[in-house]
Scaffold this motif. Sequence first.
Motif, PDB file in Angstrom:
ATOM      1  N   SER A   1     -89.488 -23.074  74.834  1.00 20.80           N
ATOM      2  CA  SER A   1     -89.368 -21.560  74.634  1.00 20.80           C
ATOM      3  C   SER A   1     -88.656 -21.341  73.540  1.00 20.80           C
ATOM      4  O   SER A   1     -88.928 -20.505  72.775  1.00 20.80           O
ATOM      5  CB  SER A   1     -89.097 -20.764  75.676  1.00 20.80           C
ATOM      6  OG  SER A   1     -89.931 -20.901  76.674  1.00 20.80           O
TER       7      SER A   1
ATOM      8  N   THR B   1     -87.119 -17.813  72.167  1.00 23.46           N
ATOM      9  CA  THR B   1     -87.935 -16.792  72.739  1.00 23.46           C
ATOM     10  C   THR B   1     -88.288 -17.014  73.970  1.00 23.46           C
ATOM     11  O   THR B   1     -89.356 -17.190  74.556  1.00 23.46           O
ATOM     12  CB  THR B   1     -89.309 -16.503  71.628  1.00 23.46           C
ATOM     13  OG1 THR B   1     -89.833 -18.002  71.946  1.00 23.46           O
ATOM     14  CG2 THR B   1     -88.926 -16.233  70.365  1.00 23.46           C
TER      15      THR B   1
ATOM     16  N   ARG C   1     -88.283 -15.127  76.854  1.00 22.19           N
ATOM     17  CA  ARG C   1     -89.068 -14.028  77.324  1.00 22.19           C
ATOM     18  C   ARG C   1     -90.656 -14.360  76.817  1.00 22.19           C
ATOM     19  O   ARG C   1     -91.610 -14.163  77.839  1.00 22.19           O
ATOM     20  CB  ARG C   1     -88.828 -12.714  76.917  1.00 22.19           C
ATOM     21  CG  ARG C   1     -89.533 -11.610  77.724  1.00 22.19           C
ATOM     22  CD  ARG C   1     -88.943 -10.365  77.533  1.00 22.19           C
ATOM     23  NE  ARG C   1     -88.685  -9.970  76.060  1.00 22.19           N
ATOM     24  CZ  ARG C   1     -88.134  -8.750  75.697  1.00 22.19           C
ATOM     25  NH1 ARG C   1     -87.642  -7.923  76.381  1.00 22.19           N
ATOM     26  NH2 ARG C   1     -88.053  -8.585  74.379  1.00 22.19           N
ATOM     27  N   LYS C   2     -90.775 -14.665  75.909  1.00 15.37           N
ATOM     28  CA  LYS C   2     -92.324 -14.748  75.348  1.00 15.37           C
ATOM     29  C   LYS C   2     -92.832 -16.423  75.989  1.00 15.37           C
ATOM     30  O   LYS C   2     -93.683 -16.551  76.320  1.00 15.37           O
ATOM     31  CB  LYS C   2     -92.212 -15.295  73.927  1.00 15.37           C
ATOM     32  CG  LYS C   2     -91.900 -13.484  73.165  1.00 15.37           C
ATOM     33  CD  LYS C   2     -92.308 -13.469  71.554  1.00 15.37           C
ATOM     34  CE  LYS C   2     -92.116 -12.302  71.098  1.00 15.37           C
ATOM     35  NZ  LYS C   2     -92.139 -12.415  69.589  1.00 15.37           N
TER      36      LYS C   2
ATOM     37  N   ILE D   1     -93.986 -15.500  79.537  1.00 18.09           N
ATOM     38  CA  ILE D   1     -95.136 -14.791  79.421  1.00 18.09           C
ATOM     39  C   ILE D   1     -96.214 -15.931  79.209  1.00 18.09           C
ATOM     40  O   ILE D   1     -97.347 -15.942  79.809  1.00 18.09           O
ATOM     41  CB  ILE D   1     -95.205 -13.818  78.398  1.00 18.09           C
ATOM     42  CG1 ILE D   1     -94.187 -12.736  78.682  1.00 18.09           C
ATOM     43  CG2 ILE D   1     -96.497 -13.277  78.109  1.00 18.09           C
ATOM     44  CD1 ILE D   1     -93.984 -11.537  77.635  1.00 18.09           C
ATOM     45  N   SER D   2     -95.996 -16.868  78.259  1.00 18.28           N
ATOM     46  CA  SER D   2     -97.127 -17.924  78.057  1.00 18.28           C
ATOM     47  C   SER D   2     -96.991 -18.790  79.070  1.00 18.28           C
ATOM     48  O   SER D   2     -98.341 -19.111  79.417  1.00 18.28           O
ATOM     49  CB  SER D   2     -96.364 -18.616  76.699  1.00 18.28           C
ATOM     50  OG  SER D   2     -97.312 -19.636  76.368  1.00 18.28           O
TER      51      SER D   2
ATOM     52  N   PHE E   1    -101.086 -16.688  69.489  1.00 13.27           N
ATOM     53  CA  PHE E   1     -99.949 -17.064  69.738  1.00 13.27           C
ATOM     54  C   PHE E   1     -99.067 -17.066  68.686  1.00 13.27           C
ATOM     55  O   PHE E   1     -97.875 -16.841  68.513  1.00 13.27           O
ATOM     56  CB  PHE E   1    -100.046 -18.058  70.618  1.00 13.27           C
ATOM     57  CG  PHE E   1    -100.288 -17.605  72.171  1.00 13.27           C
ATOM     58  CD1 PHE E   1    -101.093 -16.708  72.562  1.00 13.27           C
ATOM     59  CD2 PHE E   1     -99.388 -18.630  73.075  1.00 13.27           C
ATOM     60  CE1 PHE E   1    -101.147 -16.406  73.802  1.00 13.27           C
ATOM     61  CE2 PHE E   1     -99.829 -18.285  74.507  1.00 13.27           C
ATOM     62  CZ  PHE E   1    -100.497 -17.137  74.761  1.00 13.27           C
TER      63      PHE E   1
ATOM     64  N   ILE F   1     -95.378 -16.549  69.782  1.00 14.85           N
ATOM     65  CA  ILE F   1     -95.364 -17.056  71.230  1.00 14.85           C
ATOM     66  C   ILE F   1     -95.409 -18.376  71.187  1.00 14.85           C
ATOM     67  O   ILE F   1     -96.653 -19.056  70.818  1.00 14.85           O
ATOM     68  CB  ILE F   1     -96.402 -16.228  72.177  1.00 14.85           C
ATOM     69  CG1 ILE F   1     -96.104 -14.623  72.042  1.00 14.85           C
ATOM     70  CG2 ILE F   1     -96.456 -16.889  73.519  1.00 14.85           C
ATOM     71  CD1 ILE F   1     -97.211 -13.892  72.860  1.00 14.85           C
TER      72      ILE F   1
END
Length: 496
Positions: A153, A156, A158-159, A162-163, A422, A427
């Motif tokens: 990640s 990022t 947090r993203k 989510i992904s 994305f 993302i």
Amino acid sequence: MLAQVFTPGTLLFLLLGSVLGLFIGALPGLSATMGVAILTPMTFWLPAEQGLAMLISIYCTAIFAGGIPAILVNTPGTPASMVTTFDGYPLTKQGKAGLALGVNAIYSGVGGLISVLFLMFLAQPIARFALNFGAAEYFALAIFGLSMIISVSGSTIRKGLISGLIGLFIATVGLDPITSTPRFTFGSSELYDGISFIPIMIGVFGLGEVFYQLLLKRQQQMSTNVKKKVGRVIPNRQERKEMRKPFVFSAILSPIIGAIPGAGGDIASIVTWEQSKRMAKGKKKTEYGKGSLGGLAATTTANNGVIGGAFTTMLTLGLPGDAVTAVLLGSLMMYGMQPGPNLFTENPDIVTTIIVLLLLANILVIIIGLAGASLFSRLMLLKQEYIWVSVVLFSIIGAFALNNSYVDVWIVFISGIVGLLFRKLDIPLGPLILGILLGPMAESNFRRALVMGGDQAYLMFLTRPIALTLLLLAVLSLVVPMLLSIIRSYKEKQSA
């Protein structure tokens, strides 16, 4: 039979298999499994050594060749080369396409050769270790792989989470693995088997990259961002030193992972890239995912490094280590041989023949890879429009060839749009693919372990040493980076 390996006929089929494997692996969607399965009937009329020479060379070369489009156009040719995009494509953008292709050829071939040595000398211990893997261990291995979501990640997290969750959700589409109840199929029988991982991979990496460049009209910018320079192919002394530790670690771990039935090159490349990143220090660690030679060496070594392990369980136990060896298992039985504990004593000639063919096939990987690296990297000198059209065309052909289904083609286009979104939202794509790839493995084995464990099912994960070790490593993989980040922030505040 060994003397017949070095006859012109056998060597010719070995070379023919390498050429076919090169095209099969480099074409997104055409996996090594598909190539071996399609061409197996054509070997029925051949003597055993010639038929096996062709199939084994297809297997070894296709796995390596999957890294070529991953490096040049950010589109993995095979699932095992998905992680190769993390560092291979950034190296191409830096004008080091030739070097990345050279590393792909050398370390894939050498990794394959070392795995064959494992097969020669450690077949029985590795096979016994692989037999200890039950539902609890497979679940723990999947969780260990999913812990890599944090690493891929970047900044990022947090993203990235989510992904990864989106990927896990997509993995639930299809029939329930235990009760066979339809889930999110909306009445469509085409979705009963779930959404195939390969069309999504082709779409988000291949078409997503093309859409991104087209929509944002970045042709002019890309011509400056991507350095259209081939560069040298052979790594220099300093670069070899940088890749030494990741290579050694991956070369040792990959055959063991390959020996675990069902865990192939994709799992091995994920695990070795993640652990190599953890072992890296300082600036080298921050380069992972941005063009690290260490990361590229780890993944390319793992691609072919699992082959010896997969053959170990196939020959010693009669259990295929991955999908390709499952097909090869049928080929051996077709030639009147029964893989299993007695194969080494009853048919030592065929075992020796297979080992020699594996060695020759991996040597051919290095020769063909280095000889063709300059030619392959010339693709970067083509106009961007030609590359885009080629990527779209091969993506459609590859997706349709998977199951002769237009649904897979639609999935590729939809995934391409998802890949575009994305990229625009920054993302990361890696966690999405990890969730789709490892989600079914985690869910099905978790539920099987619960069913098998009865009233004390959850104790299975705490009382089985391999499962407990993998779960602890997964927890440490998630917790330690966060603790280090908190400590680093605290020290920065104190010093300020």
